[in-house]
Motif scaffolding. Structure first.
Motif, PDB file in Angstrom:
ATOM      1  N   TYR A 153       0.860  -1.189   0.000  1.00  0.00           N
ATOM      2  CA  TYR A 153       0.000   0.000   0.000  1.00  0.00           C
ATOM      3  C   TYR A 153       0.897   1.240   0.000  1.00  0.00           C
ATOM      4  N   TYR A 176      -1.169  -0.948  -4.502  1.00  0.00           N
ATOM      5  CA  TYR A 176      -2.152   0.109  -4.735  1.00  0.00           C
ATOM      6  C   TYR A 176      -1.537   1.426  -4.300  1.00  0.00           C
ATOM      7  N   SER A 190      -7.917  -0.466  -6.175  1.00  0.00           N
ATOM      8  CA  SER A 190      -8.440   0.080  -4.922  1.00  0.00           C
ATOM      9  C   SER A 190      -7.757  -0.592  -3.745  1.00  0.00           C
ATOM     10  N   GLU A 192      -9.280  -1.583  -1.064  1.00  0.00           N
ATOM     11  CA  GLU A 192     -10.125  -2.709  -0.658  1.00  0.00           C
ATOM     12  C   GLU A 192      -9.786  -3.968  -1.439  1.00  0.00           C
ATOM     13  N   ALA A 193      -9.606  -3.813  -2.749  1.00  0.00           N
ATOM     14  CA  ALA A 193      -9.287  -4.975  -3.586  1.00  0.00           C
ATOM     15  C   ALA A 193      -7.914  -5.531  -3.234  1.00  0.00           C
ATOM     16  N   VAL A 195      -6.406  -5.402  -0.284  1.00  0.00           N
ATOM     17  CA  VAL A 195      -6.480  -6.072   1.014  1.00  0.00           C
ATOM     18  C   VAL A 195      -7.162  -7.428   0.884  1.00  0.00           C
ATOM     19  N   GLU A 196      -8.201  -7.509   0.086  1.00  0.00           N
ATOM     20  CA  GLU A 196      -8.891  -8.779  -0.112  1.00  0.00           C
ATOM     21  C   GLU A 196      -8.011  -9.795  -0.827  1.00  0.00           C
ATOM     22  N   ILE A 215      -6.702   1.806   7.354  1.00  0.00           N
ATOM     23  CA  ILE A 215      -6.851   0.407   7.743  1.00  0.00           C
ATOM     24  C   ILE A 215      -7.664   0.371   9.024  1.00  0.00           C
ATOM     25  N   ASP A 218     -13.098  -2.779   9.129  1.00  0.00           N
ATOM     26  CA  ASP A 218     -13.596  -3.395   7.897  1.00  0.00           C
ATOM     27  C   ASP A 218     -12.450  -3.928   7.044  1.00  0.00           C
ATOM     28  N   MET A 219     -11.389  -3.149   6.939  1.00  0.00           N
ATOM     29  CA  MET A 219     -10.234  -3.587   6.153  1.00  0.00           C
ATOM     30  C   MET A 219      -9.578  -4.813   6.779  1.00  0.00           C
ATOM     31  N   LYS A 222     -11.390  -7.829   5.845  1.00  0.00           N
ATOM     32  CA  LYS A 222     -11.088  -8.216   4.469  1.00  0.00           C
ATOM     33  C   LYS A 222      -9.740  -8.935   4.393  1.00  0.00           C
TER      34      LYS A 222
END
Length: 315
Positions: A153, A176, A190, A192-193, A195-196, A215, A218-219, A222
């Motif tokens: 990141y 990202y 993104s 989010e993508a 982290v997933e 972070i 929610d992150m 994921k």
């Protein structure tokens, strides 16, 4: 007569020796300058040295009416009120990439230590558990590095060196950042993508309002129960209470941290987890890095006092 420079933050004396050979340093030692120097002494200060994470608000700048250069020792400058500096005609410089290799090394060290459970393994030997063949669930085999998915990141100088080191360990690397770069690693559109997708999230993004608590809970969900978090950036990027909760309920597998929301970091719930490796913000703390950062500081100061643009300018 050497030019006078205010040292705003508290620094170990060894870090200022080379700089002090060229400039007359006024050490505030981390205290408000008005508590250490008279108004007359401060009125003539044109340049200061500060640590990038030290809060430097507009009110502090107003105590120094002649201030025209803020020089950050290190790559960070998140503590400086950049808008206030710009409105006062104050140039801000830093030491870009000076410690990038050292910080990237620390990121990999933390990742290896937490994923290979180095601290529990060390304790297993020291405690006599190994010699007495005492069973330990922490000594069970863990996934290795080949094929491990590492998400970076932030792809500045440090992020790029982390990615290169991870690739050398036969890991699958993606990143990202605000911009897409011409690099051999895949770009994910993104956070989010990213982290997933990843199993290890390396935080190498610059601190700021746009990354504060990026972070969060929610992150972390994921990232998942097999995911690890490594932060060598700034503690503000992670919601630390959410991280503690995620570690407590095993939402994630573990973490390696060199930075914290509040530093120095006192023992608390975070320090009790065996699947967390903690270091005291020493990512860039190598002899070579300090020489490189001091070189940048002196180059910026030399240029400023010569009436030239800062070679390592933030704004």
């Amino acid at each position: 007569m050497p030019f006078k420079v205010l040292v705003y933050s508290r620094f170990p004396k060894a870090m200022m020796v080379r700089i002090g050979e060229r400039f007359e340093l006024m050490h505030a030692a981390g205290k408000p300058p008005a508590e250490v120097f008279t108004a007359e002494e401060l009125s003539g200060v044109q340049a200061m040295i500060t640590a990038g994470g030290t809060p430097l608000p507009a009110a502090a700048m107003d105590m120094l009416p002649s201030l025209r250069a803020i020089i950050c020792y290190g790559t960070g400058y998140d503590g400086v009120d950049l808008k206030a500096a710009a409105s006062r005609g104050i140039a801000v410089g830093h030491s870009p990439a000076a410690n990038a290799a050292a910080v990237a090394d620390m990121a990999m060290t933390l990742m290896l230590a937490v994923t290979r459970r180095l601290l529990p393994a060390d304790d297993y030997v020291r405690s006599g558990s190994w010699s007495s063949a005492k069973p330990s669930p922490l000594m069970r085999p863990q996934p290795g590095n080949p094929g491990r998915r590492v998400g970076v990141y932030g792809l500045g100088a440090i992020g790029r060196k982390i990615a290169a080191r991870a690739a050398a360990f036969d890991m699958d690397v993606a990143y990202y950042s605000r911009s897409r770069h011409d690099v051999p690693w895949r770009y994910v559109p993104s956070l989010e993508a990213l982290v997933e997708w990843c199993s290890v999230l390396m935080i190498a993004v610059r601190a700021g309002a746009d990354t504060h608590h990026a972070i969060d809970g929610d992150m972390l969900r994921k990232l998942g129960p097999d995911g690890y978090l490594v932060n060598i950036s700034r503690g503000s990027v992670i919601d630390q209470q959410a991280l503690i909760a995620a570690l407590a309920d095993k939402t994630i597998a573990g973490a390696g941290l060199d930075v914290y929301e509040k530093e120095p970091h006192a023992p608390d719930a975070l320090t009790a987890f065996p699947n967390v490796v903690l270091t005291p913000h020493i990512g860039g703390h190598t002899l070579e890095s300090h020489v490189a950062m001091q070189d940048c500081v002196m180059a910026n100061l030399d240029a400023f006092f010569a009436g030239k643009p800062l070679p390592h300018v933030v704004m």
